[in-house]
Design a protein around this motif. Structure first.
Motif, PDB file in Angstrom:
ATOM      1  N   MET A 138       1.971 -11.299   3.105  1.00  0.00           N
ATOM      2  CA  MET A 138       0.609 -11.009   2.627  1.00  0.00           C
ATOM      3  C   MET A 138      -0.358 -10.757   3.797  1.00  0.00           C
ATOM      4  O   MET A 138      -1.504 -10.423   3.588  1.00  0.00           O
ATOM      5  N   ASN A 139       0.102 -10.937   5.035  1.00  0.00           N
ATOM      6  CA  ASN A 139      -0.762 -10.633   6.173  1.00  0.00           C
ATOM      7  C   ASN A 139      -0.923  -9.114   6.315  1.00  0.00           C
ATOM      8  O   ASN A 139      -0.172  -8.363   5.706  1.00  0.00           O
ATOM      9  N   PRO A 140      -1.906  -8.659   7.115  1.00  0.00           N
ATOM     10  CA  PRO A 140      -2.145  -7.214   7.248  1.00  0.00           C
ATOM     11  C   PRO A 140      -0.879  -6.465   7.639  1.00  0.00           C
ATOM     12  O   PRO A 140      -0.104  -6.956   8.465  1.00  0.00           O
ATOM     13  N   ASP A 141      -0.664  -5.287   7.042  1.00  0.00           N
ATOM     14  CA  ASP A 141       0.540  -4.532   7.377  1.00  0.00           C
ATOM     15  C   ASP A 141       0.342  -3.737   8.667  1.00  0.00           C
ATOM     16  O   ASP A 141      -0.750  -3.705   9.246  1.00  0.00           O
ATOM     17  N   THR A 143      -2.494  -1.131   8.904  1.00  0.00           N
ATOM     18  CA  THR A 143      -3.816  -1.737   8.980  1.00  0.00           C
ATOM     19  C   THR A 143      -4.097  -2.233  10.391  1.00  0.00           C
ATOM     20  O   THR A 143      -5.192  -2.060  10.920  1.00  0.00           O
ATOM     21  N   ILE A 144      -3.065  -2.824  11.009  1.00  0.00           N
ATOM     22  CA  ILE A 144      -3.239  -3.321  12.368  1.00  0.00           C
ATOM     23  C   ILE A 144      -3.457  -2.157  13.333  1.00  0.00           C
ATOM     24  O   ILE A 144      -4.344  -2.199  14.181  1.00  0.00           O
ATOM     25  N   ARG A 147     -12.563  -2.147  12.405  1.00  0.00           N
ATOM     26  CA  ARG A 147     -11.741  -2.990  11.537  1.00  0.00           C
ATOM     27  C   ARG A 147     -12.458  -3.291  10.220  1.00  0.00           C
ATOM     28  O   ARG A 147     -12.411  -4.408   9.702  1.00  0.00           O
ATOM     29  N   GLY A 148     -13.164  -2.300   9.690  1.00  0.00           N
ATOM     30  CA  GLY A 148     -13.865  -2.478   8.416  1.00  0.00           C
ATOM     31  C   GLY A 148     -15.082  -3.371   8.503  1.00  0.00           C
ATOM     32  O   GLY A 148     -15.683  -3.691   7.498  1.00  0.00           O
ATOM     33  N   LYS A 149     -15.420  -3.781   9.721  1.00  0.00           N
ATOM     34  CA  LYS A 149     -16.579  -4.658   9.875  1.00  0.00           C
ATOM     35  C   LYS A 149     -17.715  -3.879  10.515  1.00  0.00           C
ATOM     36  O   LYS A 149     -17.492  -3.114  11.449  1.00  0.00           O
TER      37      LYS A 149
END
Lengths: 138, 690
Positions: A1-4, A7-8, A32-34
């Motif tokens: 369930m951690n980032p794939d 995504t990393i 990073r979406g932030k």
């Protein structure tokens, strides 16, 4: 369930050109979406941030520790309220910094928490100056 | 579920099955001959109502999932197109969305009933704890379901709630990353929430089976709180409880249908009709109404970790209720003090819910702290203390004694409690509404809309004129991307013929391709095409309009609203007033003033608008008298333009409104007759038992 892996990979460092940001202005970039706020602080804002007694803050940290020396006018912080993750609004609130509209947390011109329910200062993302007018975030 | 059954089917095929799997006997002993106390009142029908709602949510949810796309870029659009294009898609979505609220409403009544009549006491502790587990699962399911439409409230609700876990020391941040599947709420989050939202209802159904099993082992509690002793104290489940529950469900469906057909957005938030935007936080993040009391508890505690602990313990504390309240008398009917404190507790919960929807400042924070203390004090101080000092009234010897004593003297408390609960529901429901934005602006004046009320229809002339205003004025900057040209010829719309819609479409140039050479090309529009947007992307729209992107207008009348305040939102529930959006849009179009009033400074490049939140709007005054010519002799004034274009935009936001209201009327006629028949059947069945 951690980032794939993809995504990393998409979270690799980014470069931001600071030359178009005039004094007193700020820009918001996404990494990073932030949202990352990059503020070109005025002399007044820097002086305000440094005049505070550090020991009196809820999350004591000096302004010097939150910016890169030689580039004191640039404040780079992750624009996510440390309370519950809303995005604070820049240039609002009583401390010439950020104001979170969700639960009323207020941050000063160094992004430090001054008032409200948030427990910590706005985090400073890892970044360094590539040249005088360009930074690399990440 | 209550011991071996002596049931023997007469049909040989059923006998064959019964010898191998005694499922019919199980059903027979659990739902036919199962003895239920004969003094149960209508508060006990909420168990059946909840089963009905769970079935309804699973059924509508499974069909909705067939049309939904769990992707951050497509989810919002797929929900919108589902409502517009799928046969009865609007009905499915309303049933599912309002169904969630109704489910929670029923579960709160069910829980408070258990609290009032002491249904958690020995020997029903496990039954009660299973109920708390179901409630927790429901909260998780409801929250994840609310995220799926991927509107602004979905996104920011998900951000705030997942961030709750970051308060856990040491492992908090890793848990949050695990929930997100990334560095922030995004596509992986939406995907896993969809998966879990599909899974959890079946877990609920499983725990419900355990809940019913435990119920049938311990037997039902009853309003007098004395266990059945002889056969005279009980009646068989079928037909007595079955028909009574049927009548309860029918009445509940009337309330449910009121929301589905007449007030589908009353319980929702207008902000959720704006697609999720990670860069903009809505001014007030408010959870759905059923979480508001716990949200208020969270916010009233000034420390982050303590707030989160307080919120979760407010629910977990219910598990310990059987041991916190040690009183021997079960029913509050015979406990004069507990009864009063119970109603105070109900009021505390309602007020906490109201505070949860208010901005966290000033008096609201202090009131929130006082009420949070009261909430916990009820469980930790009042109930343990009462069981020691209270002197309960004598309880009847048996249920039949209680029933005999009751006949003749009828209770008013039941009526008063019904009124309190109705008020509670209304206050609760509307409290989310009062938190919506637009502070410091004038309230838009109300208008007479042709589409308002239970029989409202769109004014065809206004729709056609509004389309003209949109095409000649608004379309220069605003898109209408969810509306296709073919919609113009659909029933309940502007009333054009298919040929007229096709001709209208052919005036537009639509980008298509790639062709065989791999190039994009332009062609004339077809009825199946959607209105082309004036800008290729949001950045272009932003750059061309001084930094503020003109919003898409497809949903604007549903995505804008203004707070109605207390007590108007309660009145609105009965008058079916839901035209905040159109009133706001129409007022905004007419609210431009050349000179800002004294004391208001408008930044360079913005314009003063009386009704815009903050008053400084980037859009210049769009309409002026005589700007658009009308062929039907309607006045060419700003007021008329605003009214026409707003009517048109209401239609684009809800093209099936006429069908909704028409079907609603038919459903109501049916339900009223059905409920009446159920009532008289129930009276007949119970004639000998009272």
């Amino acid at each position: 369930m951690n980032p794939d892996a993809s995504t990393i990979a998409a979270g690799a460092p980014i470069e931001v050109d600071l030359s178009p940001v005039a004094e007193g202005q700020d820009i918001k970039v996404f990494w990073r979406g932030k949202p990352i706020y990059i503020s070109h602080r005025t002399k007044k804002q820097i002086d305000e941030a440094r005049a505070v007694n550090v020991a009196s803050l809820p999350d004591p940290q000096s302004d010097e520790a939150r910016v890169k020396s030689g580039h004191e006018q640039w404040l780079v912080v992750i624009g996510i309220c440390t309370h519950l993750g809303c995005i604070p609004i820049a240039h609002e609130g009583n401390y010439d910094g950020f104001f979170c509209p969700c639960h009323g947390s207020q941050y000063d011109s160094s992004g430090r928490i001054r008032q409200g329910p948030a427990p910590a200062n706005l985090p400073v993302p890892p970044y360094q100056f590539v040249s005088d007018t360009k930074i690399q975030i990440g | 579920m209550s011991g071996p059954s002596d049931y023997q089917p007469s049909n040989p095929a059923l006998q064959w099955i019964e010898r191998r799997l005694p499922i019919l006997g199980l059903m027979h002993s659990s739902f036919v001959v199962y003895p239920t106390p004969r003094n149960l009142n209508y508060w006990w029908t909420f168990g059946a109502i909840l089963s009905f709602m769970l079935g309804m949510q699973i059924l509508t949810g499974v069909i909705l999932a067939m049309h939904y796309t769990p992707h951050a870029d497509l989810a919002f659009k797929s929900v919108e197109l589902l409502v517009r294009d799928v046969n009865y898609g609007w009905l499915l979505r309303n049933m599912h969305a309002c169904g969630a609220s109704m489910f929670f409403f029923a579960v709160y009544v069910h829980m408070l009933r258990g609290l009032y009549y002491g249904s958690y006491k020995e020997p029903r502790e496990v039954l009660w704890i299973l109920g708390v587990i179901i409630y927790l699962l429901m909260m998780a399911t409801g929250f994840m379901g609310y995220v799926l439409p991927w509107g602004q409230m979905s996104f920011w609700g998900a951000t705030v709630i997942t961030n709750l876990f970051s308060a856990i020391p040491y492992v908090g941040e890793s848990i949050v990353t695990l929930l997100w599947g990334g560095y922030s709420v995004g596509n992986p989050t939406l995907n896993r929430f969809f998966s879990l939202h599909y899974l959890l209802p079946f877990l609920i159904a499983g725990v419900v089976v355990l809940h019913v099993w435990a119920l049938h082992v311990a037997g039902q509690n009853n309003p007098d709180g004395v266990e059945p002793k002889t056969e005279k104290d009980t009646v068989p489940f079928t037909p007595h409880a079955t028909i009574k529950d049927g009548f309860g469900v029918a009445c509940f469906m009337l309330l449910y249908a009121w929301f589905i057909f007449y007030m589908p957005n009353y319980l929702g938030d207008a902000d959720n009709y704006i697609p999720a935007n990670p860069g903009v936080t809505p001014p007030h993040i408010v959870p759905e109404w059923y979480y508001l009391p716990f949200y208020a508890i969270l916010r009233s505690i000034p420390n982050k970790l303590a707030g989160v602990i307080g919120m979760f313990s407010a629910i977990i504390i219910l598990c310990f209720l059987p041991w916190l309240d040690a009183a021997r008398t079960k029913s509050s009917k015979y406990r004069p003090l507990a009864k009063q404190f119970f109603w105070i507790f109900v009021a505390v919960c309602i007020l906490l819910g109201y505070l949860g929807a208010q901005p966290p400042e000033g008096i609201y924070v202090i009131a929130g702290r006082v009420l949070t203390f009261c909430y916990f004090a009820y469980f930790l101080i009042v109930l343990p203390l009462l069981s020691r000092i209270e002197k309960p009234r004598p309880v009847p010897n048996s249920i039949s004694d209680a029933v005999l004593a009751k006949t003749g003297s009828r209770s008013t408390p039941m009526v008063s409690s019904a009124i309190v609960l109705a008020l509670a529901g209304a206050l609760f429901a509307g409290s989310a509404d009062s938190a919506r934005a637009n502070e410091g602006s004038d309230k838009p004046p109300g208008n007479k809309w042709s589409f308002a009320g239970p029989f409202g229809k769109y004014d065809r002339g206004a729709l056609q004129r509004g389309l003209k205003v949109y095409k000649e004025v608004c379309a220069n900057c605003h898109g209408l991307s969810y509306v296709a040209f073919r919609n113009l010829a659909e029933a309940g719309g502007p009333g054009y013929s298919v040929a007229q819609a096709a001709a209208f479409a052919s005036d537009y140039k639509v980008k298509d391709g790639p062709n065989d050479a791999g190039d994009m090309f332009e062609r004339a529009g077809r009825p199946a095409d959607y209105f082309p947007s004036p800008f290729p992307n949001e950045q272009a729209a932003r750059a061309a309009n001084g930094g503020a992107a003109p919003p898409d207008l497809s949903l604007i009348t549903k995505a804008r609203s203004y707070g109605r305040g207390f007590p108007m939102f309660i009145v609105d529930f009965f008058t079916q007033y839901q035209e905040q959006g159109p009133d706001y849009v129409s007022a905004l179009l007419q609210g431009f003033e050349d000179k800002a009033p004294e004391g208001v400074t408008i930044p360079e490049g913005s314009y003063y608008n009386k009704y815009f939140p903050g008053h400084a709007i980037k859009m210049p005054k769009p309409l002026s008298d005589g700007q658009v010519t009308y062929d039907d002799g309607s006045p060419t004034t700003i007021a008329q333009y605003s009214k026409d274009v707003t009517t048109f935009l209401m239609w684009t936001a809800e093209p099936h409104m006429e069908a909704r209201k028409r079907l609603g009327f038919q459903v109501f006629i049916f339900l009223i007759i059905f409920a009446g028949l159920m009532y008289f059947t129930k009276k007949k069945v119970w004639a000998d038992s009272h």
